[in-house]
Design an enzyme around this catalytic site. Structure first.
Site, mmCIF file in Angstrom:
data_model
loop_
_atom_site.group_PDB
_atom_site.id
_atom_site.type_symbol
_atom_site.label_atom_id
_atom_site.label_comp_id
_atom_site.label_asym_id
_atom_site.label_seq_id
_atom_site.Cartn_x
_atom_site.Cartn_y
_atom_site.Cartn_z
ATOM 1 N N GLU A 3 45.790 80.566 15.953
ATOM 2 C CA GLU A 3 45.442 79.628 17.031
ATOM 3 C C GLU A 3 44.341 80.209 17.921
ATOM 4 O OE1 GLU A 3 49.331 77.111 18.147
ATOM 5 O OE2 GLU A 3 49.690 79.278 18.000
ATOM 6 N N GLU B 17 55.107 79.134 12.139
ATOM 7 C CA GLU B 17 56.116 79.046 13.202
ATOM 8 C C GLU B 17 57.369 78.285 12.754
ATOM 9 O OE1 GLU B 17 52.239 79.666 15.457
ATOM 10 O OE2 GLU B 17 52.899 78.799 13.568
HETATM 11 N N1 T1G Z 1 55.860 89.862 16.604
HETATM 12 C C1 T1G Z 1 56.494 91.057 16.716
HETATM 13 N N2 T1G Z 1 56.719 91.908 15.668
HETATM 14 C C2 T1G Z 1 56.257 91.529 14.486
HETATM 15 C C3 T1G Z 1 55.586 90.290 14.283
HETATM 16 C C4 T1G Z 1 55.381 89.441 15.412
HETATM 17 N N3 T1G Z 1 54.743 88.277 15.319
HETATM 18 N N4 T1G Z 1 55.262 90.200 12.976
HETATM 19 C C5 T1G Z 1 55.706 91.331 12.390
HETATM 20 N N5 T1G Z 1 56.297 92.137 13.280
HETATM 21 C C6 T1G Z 1 56.896 93.456 13.024
HETATM 22 C C7 T1G Z 1 58.089 93.404 12.075
HETATM 23 O O1 T1G Z 1 59.282 93.141 12.764
HETATM 24 C C8 T1G Z 1 58.072 94.803 11.479
HETATM 25 O O2 T1G Z 1 58.675 95.666 12.401
HETATM 26 C C9 T1G Z 1 56.587 95.126 11.409
HETATM 27 O O3 T1G Z 1 55.944 94.234 12.332
HETATM 28 C C10 T1G Z 1 55.988 94.914 10.055
HETATM 29 O O4 T1G Z 1 56.325 93.610 9.641
HETATM 30 C C11 T1G Z 1 52.395 80.613 20.074
HETATM 31 C C12 T1G Z 1 54.931 81.006 19.038
HETATM 32 C C13 T1G Z 1 52.461 89.669 9.384
HETATM 33 C C14 T1G Z 1 52.911 88.847 7.106
HETATM 34 O O5 T1G Z 1 55.606 84.213 12.139
HETATM 35 O O6 T1G Z 1 55.066 87.142 8.598
HETATM 36 O O7 T1G Z 1 52.793 82.859 17.053
HETATM 37 O O8 T1G Z 1 60.628 96.374 11.076
HETATM 38 O O9 T1G Z 1 57.701 94.270 7.645
HETATM 39 O O10 T1G Z 1 55.613 92.704 5.082
HETATM 40 O O11 T1G Z 1 52.272 79.395 18.172
HETATM 41 O O12 T1G Z 1 55.284 90.462 9.428
HETATM 42 O O13 T1G Z 1 58.594 97.797 11.141
HETATM 43 O O14 T1G Z 1 60.021 97.514 13.175
HETATM 44 O O15 T1G Z 1 56.985 91.875 7.989
HETATM 45 O O16 T1G Z 1 53.380 93.608 5.881
HETATM 46 C C15 T1G Z 1 54.062 83.523 14.232
HETATM 47 C C16 T1G Z 1 55.436 86.963 11.356
HETATM 48 C C17 T1G Z 1 54.787 84.042 15.418
HETATM 49 C C18 T1G Z 1 54.282 86.044 11.429
HETATM 50 C C19 T1G Z 1 53.295 91.263 7.704
HETATM 51 N N6 T1G Z 1 53.797 84.608 13.314
HETATM 52 N N7 T1G Z 1 55.135 88.178 10.601
HETATM 53 O O17 T1G Z 1 54.236 91.408 6.702
HETATM 54 O O18 T1G Z 1 55.304 93.642 7.391
HETATM 55 S S1 T1G Z 1 55.236 82.727 16.507
HETATM 56 C C20 T1G Z 1 54.623 84.868 12.317
HETATM 57 C C21 T1G Z 1 55.000 88.143 9.250
HETATM 58 C C22 T1G Z 1 53.786 82.269 17.239
HETATM 59 C C23 T1G Z 1 52.531 80.661 18.612
HETATM 60 C C24 T1G Z 1 53.857 81.041 18.092
HETATM 61 C C25 T1G Z 1 54.816 89.467 8.580
HETATM 62 C C26 T1G Z 1 53.349 89.773 8.223
HETATM 63 P P1 T1G Z 1 59.529 96.890 11.918
HETATM 64 P P2 T1G Z 1 56.686 93.305 8.104
HETATM 65 P P3 T1G Z 1 54.620 92.890 6.158
#
Ligand code: T1G
Length: 693
Positions: A108, A128
């Site tokens: 975004e 999301e």
């Molecule tokens: N926030 C905080 N921590 C996160 C995170 C996030 N968005 N994404 C990943 N982590 C942490 C995860 O817990 C792990 O921690 C480490 O990073 C590595 O992740 C306003 C409201 C990016 C594809 O949904 O899909 O934006 O266990 O093991 O396999 O509209 O992480 O090592 O302590 O998954 O390489 C939208 C979520 C949020 C993406 C990487 N975004 N993340 O995958 O590593 S809502 C998502 C993923 C939002 C807005 C709204 C995947 C990845 P730890 P990982 P990976």
């Protein structure tokens, strides 16, 4: 140019400012990142020497979203929209330079930049919905302005990550640049934009793609109808659809306000809380307290499978899918041919959906070596036994494997219930024995219960978990007990379901309650699908259970078009007057008093018995943490992710309520039923399973 803060830096390459984020692991939009971006944009925008701004990220990925760990806490300013407005309104071109995965709030932000360049391996998306949310920072308003309504609906309701080429074709990326050159290429692109006086493209101003959808509300209903089965029970997909519709029906800022309202409703709901819990649970499940991440692992170059039946064949396909050669052993040639034939058919079916080509099928089949000799497994690094579920047979097989297979190899069993410590007594190297409990169909089901036996070594555990991850599975490490975690909890539910049949409920009453709760199928429909005659024999039958009586009456499930239900030609189930009579007569013979059982009682007895069994599993340390139990039930038994799993669900109900209800049902739960001391204690202390670390 000044460094902005510990996670955001601002530099310049001549007249091009470079705003870079460095907040591992995924550059999530924490308040510090937001503050740094806002400050950076403002500083660069007011510097007369700056003609364009490049936004780029250090580490493995562009911003992967809002910082999920900040959800549920008071929001610290600046808000994301303030940052985005500053970018979109900047007096000079802002170019997002994307690598890794630009997701959620991160994408975004990129949509508020005037241009987006990316390396070809980059992906973008608005996932999301997988967190029970919708893109709450303008994604549902800006995305359809670029890709149109249909593709936007698909992207926000599936949460899928779109690859670089597709994003370029859809207009989401303006240019793909060679891998490893992102920074330099983005700066060069910025210079080109400046030199060619290209306009400041503000996505919010685009309208042509929306105009095409205006006055066609039916397209949203058609989309809902086409996905009704997939979206069943979920709130977020519907809210995403409404937000995209708002983009069509309203001017940008009005649409943005509707998006915001819908976002807040979801954020405050239990479904999103559950799905966010599951997001972190899926990452926690791999962390084993006494098996450090740097534990040595065993290289797995060749895998042996014993048994080419449904399970053996399905398990083998997982390894062929990642290019690991398999030796599959059967007792008889026809069984081997049949097993390999089923594997090829399964692969060929995937060519129809376009997921595989025939060349892919041949390449995978070429990885299979069939044999009738266990000796063919001598050089395997991992052998998985998937033979008939009988302890003596498995011990015999393991004894032979112990003499044949090279030292250092892993000897695994796919048993779904037997005592693996007992199986391990058949070998001289019990440290090499582990359970790898796949779920049928094994090439499809995502879950693997990795069963740690008394002597299983840490390298064997670490290797098995790492391998499961490579196979694209989610694995929970569990201990040895009858039924491990998944089946043991299933058994606790079945006991209540079968008991209520004797008290007056019908199979379809119980199945309806479980189905309406959100599971794909109730216990009796599931039994009909699997076959009621598993473990039954006409020779030994004695009409001692309703199931036996049904089998004796040749009602063995879907395969005989009759079981608990009657089935039509299309295998549609309908309540059966024959089964009802069988159950009534059986209950009458046993003298069980009949009564009407409410849907609430059905659910509470089934679900709370599961929760109670989960608590016992934690007491016995068969599972490491409550969320592992939830991962098992969500990925292996269809527990709806928007309810977080049995243990999370218990916390939403309240443990005091669960205990009170179980005490209320008392003897009805069965003479052997006992409330878990851990459950009682947590309830008494006003605690939750979520408090157990
Ligand atoms: N926030 C905080 N921590 C996160 C995170 C996030 N968005 N994404 C990943 N982590 C942490 C995860 O817990 C792990 O921690 C480490 O990073 C590595 O992740 C306003 C409201 C990016 C594809 O949904 O899909 O934006 O266990 O093991 O396999 O509209 O992480 O090592 O302590 O998954 O390489 C939208 C979520 C949020 C993406 C990487 N975004 N993340 O995958 O590593 S809502 C998502 C993923 C939002 C807005 C709204 C995947 C990845 P730890 P990982 P990976």
């Amino acid at each position: 140019m000044p460094a902005i803060n510990p996670v955001v830096d601002l530099a310049a390459d001549g007249e091009i400012a470079i705003l870079s984020v460095n907040y591992p692991p995924v550059n999530a939009l924490s308040h510090q990142v937001r503050a740094g971006l806002l400050d950076g944009i403002r500083t660069a925008s007011t510097d007369p020497a700056i003609k364009a701004i490049v936004l780029i990220c250090e580490g493995k990925t562009f911003i992967a979203g809002a910082d999920i760990t900040e959800f549920g806490k008071p929001m610290q300013p600046p808000g994301l929209v303030e940052v985005q407005d500053a970018m979109e309104a900047a007096p000079v071109p802002v170019i997002a330079a994307i690598h890794g995965t630009a997701l959620g709030g991160g994408f975004e932000v990129a949509l508020c930049c005037h241009y987006r360049v990316a390396v070809a391996s980059a992906k973008c998306g608005l996932p999301e919905v997988n967190l029970g949310l919708l893109p709450g920072a303008g994604g549902t308003q800006r995305l359809p302005r670029i890709v149109g309504v249909e593709q936007a609906l698909d992207m926000v309701t599936s949460g899928k990550h779109v690859d670089g080429k597709t994003a370029l074709a859809a207009g989401l990326f303006d240019e793909l640049v060679p891998e490893g050159t992102l920074r330099a290429s983005a700066i060069a692109f910025a210079r080109k934009v400046v030199a060619e006086h290209r306009p400041l493209k503000r996505v919010r101003d685009a309208d042509d793609k929306l105009a095409a959808a205006r006055g066609k509300p039916e397209m949203f209903d058609a989309f809902r109808k086409a996905n009704a089965k997939k979206f069943r029970g979920f709130l977020a997909p519907e809210y995403n659809i409404r937000a995209v519709q708002a983009a069509v029906d309203h001017p940008f800022d009005a649409g943005l306000a509707i998006e915001r309202k819908l976002f807040v409703e979801l954020m405050q709901g239990t479904q999103s809380a559950a799905q966010r819990y599951v997001f972190f649970a899926e990452r926690q499940v791999w962390k084993i307290p006494d098996v450090p991440d740097d534990t040595q692992t065993i290289p797995i170059k060749r895998v042996g499978i014993i048994g080419a039946g449904t399970m053996g064949g399905g398990i083998a396909m997982n390894f062929a899918n990642i290019g690991i050669p398999i030796t599959i052993v059967e007792a008889k040639q026809d069984a081997l041919d049949r097993g390999l034939g089923v594997v090829r058919k399964n692969y060929e079916r995937s060519t129809k959906s376009g997921r595989l080509t025939m060349a892919d099928v041949d390449q995978r089949m070429a990885l299979f070596t069939g044999s009738l000799e266990l000796e063919a497994l001598a050089d395997c690094d991992l052998v998985i036994e998937a033979v008939f579920e009988n302890l003596a047979i498995k011990q015999d097989v393991f004894g032979k494997l112990d003499r044949i297979v090279k030292q250092g190899a892993i000897l695994a069993t796919n048993t779904s219930a037997l005592d693996i410590d007992q199986i391990a007594t058949a070998v001289a190297r019990p440290e090499a024995v582990i359970g790898l409990h796949f779920f049928s169909p094994a090439n499809v089901m995502r879950l693997v219960e990795v069963v740690r036996a008394r002597h299983t070594s840490k390298p064997v555990i670490a290797t098995s978990l790492a391998l499961a991850k490579k196979l694209g599975k989610i694995a929970a490490l569990v201990g040895v007990c009858p039924g491990f975690v998944g089946n043991r909890i299933l058994y606790a539910r079945s006991q209540q379901a079968n008991a209520m049949l004797m008290e007056g409920a019908m199979p379809w009453d119980i199945d309806k309650a479980i189905y309406d709760f959100g599971l794909p199928m109730g216990p009796f429909a599931m039994s009909d699908l699997a076959g009621l005659d598993i473990g039954w024999s006409a020779e030994r039958t004695s009409s001692s259970t309703i199931r036996e009586v049904l089998c004796e009456r040749n009602r063995r499930g879907q395969k005989t078009a009759a079981g608990f239900y009657d089935y039509d030609e299309q295998r549609n189930a309908r309540p059966s007057p024959v089964t009802e009579q069988i159950i009534r007569e059986f209950a009458a013979r046993s003298g069980a008093p009949q009564r009407t059982i409410s849907e609430a009682e059905i659910l509470e007895r089934c679900l709370y018995a599961q929760i109670n069994e989960g608590a016992k599993i934690l007491e016995e340390k068969i599972a490491i943490r409550p969320s592992d139990i939830d991962i098992v039930w969500i990925n292996g038994y269809g527990w709806p992710v928007y309810r977080g799993g049995p243990m999370f669900y218990a916390d939403t109900v309240g443990l005091r309520e669960v205990v009170a209800k179980l005490e209320g049902y008392g003897a009805k739960l069965g003479k052997d039923f006992a409330i878990s001391p851990l459950l009682r204690q947590l309830a008494a202390d006003g605690k939750r399973f979520g408090d157990l670390k």
